[in-house]
Design an enzyme around this catalytic site. Sequence first.
Site, PDB file in Angstrom:
ATOM      1  N   LYS A  85       0.837  -1.191   0.000  1.00 51.55           N
ATOM      2  CA  LYS A  85       0.000   0.000   0.000  1.00 51.55           C
ATOM      3  C   LYS A  85       0.877   1.247   0.000  1.00 51.55           C
ATOM      4  O   LYS A  85       1.943   1.267   0.634  1.00 51.55           O
ATOM      5  CB  LYS A  85      -0.910  -0.017   1.234  1.00 51.55           C
ATOM      6  N   SER A 161      -8.920   3.481   3.606  1.00 47.20           N
ATOM      7  CA  SER A 161      -7.956   4.072   2.702  1.00 47.20           C
ATOM      8  C   SER A 161      -7.198   3.044   1.855  1.00 47.20           C
ATOM      9  O   SER A 161      -6.437   3.413   0.963  1.00 47.20           O
ATOM     10  CB  SER A 161      -6.948   4.909   3.494  1.00 47.20           C
ATOM     11  N   SER A 185      -9.630   0.980   7.682  1.00 44.29           N
ATOM     12  CA  SER A 185      -9.051   1.052   6.340  1.00 44.29           C
ATOM     13  C   SER A 185      -8.687  -0.268   5.702  1.00 44.29           C
ATOM     14  O   SER A 185      -8.360  -0.308   4.521  1.00 44.29           O
ATOM     15  CB  SER A 185      -7.817   1.961   6.358  1.00 44.29           C
TER      16      SER A 185
END
Length: 484
Positions: A85, A161, A185
């Site tokens: 990520k 996210s 997230s």
Amino acid sequence: MTDRQELAWLDAHDQAELIRTGRIGADELAEAAIERIEATQATVGAVPITDYERARKQAGDPGLRRTLTGPEPPGPLAGVPFLLKDLGAPCAGLEATQGSGLLAGFVPDQDSTLVERFKAGGLLILGRSNSAEFGVLPTTEPRGHGPTRNPWDLGRSAGGSSGGAAAAVAAGLVPVAHANDAGGSIRIPAACCGVFGLKPTRARTPLGPQVGDLMNGLASEHVVSRSVRDSAAALDLIAGPAPGDPYPAPPAPGPFRDALAAPPRPLRIAFTTRAGTGPLDATCAEAVREAARLCADLGHTVTEDAPAPTMPDVADAFLDVWAAGVSSAVTAQSAVAGRTPAADAVEELTWSLYERGRSLSAAHYLLRIGHLQRAARALAAFHDSYDVLLSAVTASPPPPLGFCAHGTPEQQLDRALAFAHETPLANLTGQPAMSVPLHHDAAGLPVGVQFTGRYGDEHTLLALAAQLEQARPWAQRRPPLTRL
């Protein structure tokens, strides 16, 4: 097997088995993943930062090939294409922007402990998945890299996210991808994209050596995956304290993969469809009730009940701690990259949180922490009566892109918090929680449900998830590829 379309839908265990038995090379598997990423980037937008040449070199190395096909490969996921990520997880030589134009072009020179463990397990890093800027929103539409679109409906949010990670797994780009979670997230994008996402117990996975903890322990590192066994195997790779960690998670009773070997004992499961900071959509409420009926059919004792306090009881304190964390992250990351924070270099909401965090006194911050810790004790006490709490992940099915983008920063934050429903509660307590893709709405959009376990007890959650996966398999559900 060389059919690249079918390779896309195998989980990481099956892909690794093909490599181990010599039916495919790690280089061919990596090339197939690269081909899918490139073919979908203009539509899905999941992977804005790539490192193909290094990945190709590693995948084609004869020494790696001998290791992967030898009697003792590095792990059950060895040789499988993987994404980090674009938030946290520094990797030497790979650009890391935290989803922000402020850090565009910054390249770390050191691996984090987490990345070292992913590499030691043989995962092959192809690049970075898209993230909300500094992880501030439950959608993934950063100004610097553009939006990640939901593979099930390209006009919808992939959540956030970790939206790039979840969309990449849902679209068949990679079978498993790194994700992290300080307020939902991992679980929110997993729910939006129809994949599996487990947030581990606080401190189960390492944040070092650059970081001790984040936001007083709100943040956890792990993955999103197509299968439960991939999630368990990844947790086995990365779990455990590192030297100098400020505190450890409770010791696990054994490898996490062992939890999948047999159905869980009959559990006491509470379920709730109560409102969060906003109303709960009828579709999400029905997904919870449907999951409750399934759990009862599987022999568990299911009762409608809910812990106190509620999310509205802790929202203000949570947002102050969140703002302090964002402000700290912007300051620290800018310093490492040799940049200066500026309002025009970040998104409006990020700057608003940055300034809010800077305005908090140390005394006020500690008072907020105390408020959240008292709430955490009350929430954890609920599990004296129940093994697991079943609830909604999000307040609605995946919303349209841009749903957080209008209005003042305060209005954007209120909208985001309402959509995130009660996912931050598990971050406050440090308890493990997972999003399980058991439901789709009338339009075919995924709707995940959340199971929260006792502190330190990922084994019960993983055993339950494996039982649910067997009862209601989700791996065969695929987004319409012709649009992607």
